[in-house]
Write an enzyme that holds these catalytic residues in place. Structure first.
Site, PDB file in Angstrom:
ATOM      1  CE1 TYR A  25      -3.765   2.661   0.532  1.00 28.07           C
ATOM      2  CE2 TYR A  25      -2.205   3.392   2.657  1.00 28.07           C
ATOM      3  CZ  TYR A  25      -3.278   3.379   1.716  1.00 28.07           C
ATOM      4  OH  TYR A  25      -4.030   4.724   1.810  1.00 28.07           O
ATOM      5  CD  GLU A  47      -8.225   8.034   5.516  1.00 25.14           C
ATOM      6  OE1 GLU A  47      -8.184   8.108   6.775  1.00 25.14           O
ATOM      7  OE2 GLU A  47      -7.066   7.611   4.717  1.00 25.14           O
ATOM      8  CD1 TRP A  55      -3.838   1.901   6.093  1.00 28.60           C
ATOM      9  CD2 TRP A  55      -6.021   2.714   6.200  1.00 28.60           C
ATOM     10  NE1 TRP A  55      -4.378   1.989   4.698  1.00 28.60           N
ATOM     11  CE2 TRP A  55      -5.550   2.386   4.767  1.00 28.60           C
ATOM     12  CE3 TRP A  55      -7.520   3.158   5.949  1.00 28.60           C
ATOM     13  CZ2 TRP A  55      -6.192   2.471   3.544  1.00 28.60           C
ATOM     14  CZ3 TRP A  55      -8.245   3.317   5.233  1.00 28.60           C
ATOM     15  CH2 TRP A  55      -7.504   2.902   3.655  1.00 28.60           C
TER      16      TRP A  55
END
Length: 201
Positions: A25, A47, A55
């Protein structure tokens, strides 16, 4: 030290060593400029779902989120009704938070409006690109003046669950600033991508 050596021995942002899935990522997505409206909308949604969570949790559920929300095609999501909310609340693959789910549907409707008035989501969001400031050390801020301004404008337009910290994380990820650590090997790649990026208008 804001960097750590990766599997290839090259320095990278320290946070990408936090979980195995963070490395691809970090290397392929985070900070590279994005002009695709679906990807921008998806990231804003993810988000907002991350608020109060890690996350890693959201990243690991990303494919399930995509399946549940029609690939984050906001034209489709904007048409969701009570049955869809109930379906999503019963989907164990995503974060089942009613307020966040309904905010995505709400925001999808406003995304449709924004495309009609601004031409594209990308054209709107890229007006809030951060100018490079050599006095700002990467990854030492959780928000910025531009993130605060963008958050206020979105709120004014009816968007929900998008405070300044959430918006700043979106900006970092979508390339509206290059917040890779100074010694990170990917920082130069992001800089190069930003230089050749055709800013949406």
């Amino acid at each position: 030290m804001s960097t750590l050596p990766g599997p290839d021995g090259k320095e990278r942002c320290k946070w990408c060593a936090g979980a195995p899935e963070f490395l691809p990522y970090h290397d392929r997505e985070w900070g590279f400029p994005v002009a695709d409206d679906i990807r921008l909308f998806e990231k804003l949604c993810l988000e907002s779902f991350q608020s109060g969570l890690s996350w890693r949790t959201i990243l690991n559920k990303r494919e399930a989120f995509r399946a549940a929300f029609d690939g984050f095609d906001f034209h489709k999501v904007a048409t969701y009704g009570d049955a869809d909310v109930e379906r999503l609340l019963n989907d164990a693959g995503i974060v089942r938070h009613k307020g966040k789910i309904t905010s995505v549907i709400n925001n999808a409707a406003h995304a449709v409006e924004m495309v009609a008035t601004e031409g594209s989501l990308a054209a709107f969001f890229w007006r809030y690109e951060e100018a490079f400031d050599p006095t700002k050390t990467p990854q030492t801020r959780t928000t910025s003046d531009m993130a605060i301004a963008l958050s206020k404008e979105l709120k004014k337009r009816g968007w929900k669950f998008l405070g300044p910290t959430t918006v700043f994380a979106f900006m970092q990820a979508m390339g509206l600033l290059n917040d890779h650590s100074t010694g990170c090997v990917i920082r130069a790649d992001v800089d190069a991508a930003r230089k050749t990026f055709a800013k949406p208008v």
